[in-house]
Design a protein around this motif. Structure first.
Motif, short mmCIF file in Angstrom:
data_model
loop_
_atom_site.label_atom_id
_atom_site.label_comp_id
_atom_site.label_asym_id
_atom_site.label_seq_id
_atom_site.Cartn_x
_atom_site.Cartn_y
_atom_site.Cartn_z
N ALA A 37 4.66 10.26 -6.65
CA ALA A 37 5.67 10.62 -7.74
C ALA A 37 5.12 10.82 -9.03
N ALA A 38 4.07 10.03 -9.53
CA ALA A 38 3.60 10.31 -10.69
C ALA A 38 2.62 11.65 -10.68
N GLY A 39 2.57 12.24 -9.38
CA GLY A 39 1.51 13.43 -9.84
C GLY A 39 -0.01 13.07 -9.65
N ASP A 40 -0.28 11.75 -9.26
CA ASP A 40 -1.74 11.51 -9.65
C ASP A 40 -2.65 11.34 -8.24
N ALA B 66 0.74 -1.19 0.08
CA ALA B 66 -0.19 -0.16 -0.05
C ALA B 66 0.87 1.15 -0.01
N LEU B 67 1.95 1.55 1.02
CA LEU B 67 2.87 2.37 1.12
C LEU B 67 3.66 2.63 -0.55
N ALA B 68 3.97 1.36 -0.94
CA ALA B 68 4.59 1.51 -2.12
C ALA B 68 3.61 2.01 -3.30
N TYR B 69 2.46 1.66 -3.05
CA TYR B 69 1.69 2.15 -4.21
C TYR B 69 1.34 3.72 -4.20
N LEU B 70 1.11 4.29 -2.95
CA LEU B 70 1.04 5.52 -2.57
C LEU B 70 2.16 6.37 -3.02
N GLY B 71 3.57 5.82 -2.82
CA GLY B 71 4.57 6.53 -3.04
C GLY B 71 4.77 6.72 -4.67
N TRP B 72 4.23 5.73 -5.30
CA TRP B 72 4.38 5.77 -6.80
C TRP B 72 3.42 6.62 -7.25
N LEU B 73 2.25 6.68 -6.70
CA LEU B 73 1.13 7.52 -7.16
C LEU B 73 1.43 8.92 -6.82
#
Length: 304
Positions: free
Chosen positions: A197-200, A188-195
Motif C-alpha cells: 500500500a505504501a508503494g515500497d 507477515a501478511l499484514a506487513y506485506l500489505g502495508w508495504l
C-alpha cells in the motif's frame, strides 16, 4: 540403499543447501530483509501446506489444538526462528556473511551452554575447556570488530534456543514447520500489505525472475529442514554433529572467496580459537560415544 547411507545423503544435502544460502539471499535484493523474511514465512506456509495435503496429513492440527502447552511452545519456537531468519537475512544482505558463518560455528557451543543452564546437565572437563576457548574467541573477535559480534551471537543463541524448544515439543519436521510458519503468517501478511500500500514493495516490481525467487523462498526454507529431519532419524548424533560443520564452512567460503569480505589476522585468530574449541568438543563427543557403546555391549547378555 541402506538407511544409514540414505541418512548421510539427506544430511549432506541439507547442509549443502544451508551452506549456499548466502548466494540465494543476495539475489533477493533490492528487497529489504523484513520483506524477504515476510515472503519466506508466507511461502513456507503455502509450500508445506501443499506437501501435507499431498501426504493427507492435515488431521494432525485437530490433535494439536487440544494441547495448549504445545501451542505455547510452538509460539516460542516461531518467535526464535523468526529472529534467526531475520538476523541471517540482514547479515547476508549487509555484507557480513563471515559473521553469520561464525554464528553457526559457535552454535554447538551454545547448545552445550544451554544444556548446563537450562537442562542442568553436567559437563565433562573437555566440554568446559571447549566453552572456555569459545569464550576467549568471542573476546578476541570483539577486540577485532570493535564491538561484540552480535549478529553471530544472536544467530547462535536463537537457533540453539529453537533447537531446545523443538526437542521438548517433539513435533515432526513438516508439521512443526507448518504451524510455526502459520503463527508468523498473519503479521507477515499484514506487513506485506502495508508495504504494498505504501508503494515500497519490491515483490512484483523488479523483474519476473526476482518475483519467482521470492516465492521460492518458502521451498528453500522447507526442503533443507525436511532433509535434516530425514537425516536425524537415520544417523547417530555424533555423525550428524560432524556433518553440521559443512554449512558454516561453505558460508565462510562464500563470504571470503565470493563476496571478498575482509579476513584480517585478528579475525582469523578468533576463528581459529572457535575451530580449536570445536575440535576439542567433537573429539570428546566421539570418545564419549565410543565409551557408551562399549559399556552397552559389555552389559548385554551373552547369547545362549
Amino acid at each position: 540403499m541402506t538407511p544409514l547411507r540414505l541418512g548421510y545423503l539427506y544430511g549432506i544435502g541439507a547442509y549443502l543447501l544451508w551452506g549456499f544460502f548466502p548466494l540465494c539471499f543476495k539475489l533477493l535484493r533490492p528487497a529489504g530483509p523484513p520483506e524477504i523474511l515476510a515472503h519466506r514465512v508466507v511461502w513456507s506456509v503455502v509450500f508445506v501446506a501443499l506437501l501435507l495435503a499431498a501426504l493427507r496429513n492435515i488431521g494432525f492440527l485437530r490433535a494439536l489444538l487440544r494441547r495448549p502447552r504445545a501451542l505455547a511452545g510452538i509460539g516460542v519456537a516461531a518467535a526464535l526462528i523468526a529472529v534467526n531468519w531475520g538476523t541471517y537475512i540482514y547479515g547476508v544482505n549487509s555484507d557480513r556473511v563471515v559473521e553469520t558463518a561464525l554464528g553457526y560455528f559457535i552454535n554447538p557451543l551454545v547448545v552445550v551452554l544451554l544444556g548446563v543452564t537450562v537442562l542442568r546437565e553436567r559437563l565433562r572437563p573437555a566440554q568446559w575447556a571447549a566453552l572456555g576457548v569459545g569464550g576467549l574467541a568471542v573476546v578476541v573477535l570483539t577486540v577485532d570488530y570493535g564491538r561484540l559480534p552480535y549478529l553471530a551471537l544472536t544467530l547462535a543463541l536463537s537457533f540453539g534456543g529453537y533447537g531446545l524448544v523443538k526437542k521438548r515439543l517433539g513435533l515432526p519436521a513438516a508439521e512443526g514447520l507448518f504451524v510455526e510458519s502459520a503463527v508468523l503468517a498473519l503479521p507477515a501478511l499484514a506487513y506485506l500489505g502495508w508495504l504494498t500500500a505504501a508503494g515500497d514493495a519490491a515483490f512484483g516490481h523488479v523483474s519476473a525472475g526476482h518475483t519467482v525467487l521470492l516465492m521460492l523462498a518458502g521451498a528453500a526454507t522447507a526442503i533443507p529442514l525436511l532433509l535434516f529431519a530425514g537425516a536425524a532419524n537415520r544417523l547417530p548424533l555424533t555423525s550428524l554433529g560432524m556433518i553440521q560443520y559443512l554449512a558454516p564452512i561453505l558460508q565462510l567460503g562464500c563470504g571470503v572467496l565470493v563476496f571478498h569480505e575482509p579476513m584480517p589476522p585478528a579475525r582469523l585468530a578468533g576463528f581459529a580459537l572457535v575451530w580449536a574449541a570445536l575440535i576439542v568438543f567433537t573429539v570428546d563427543a566421539l570418545r564419549a560415544s565410543r565409551r557408551a557403546r562399549a559399556a552397552t555391549m559389555a552389559a548385554a547378555p551373552a547369547p545362549a
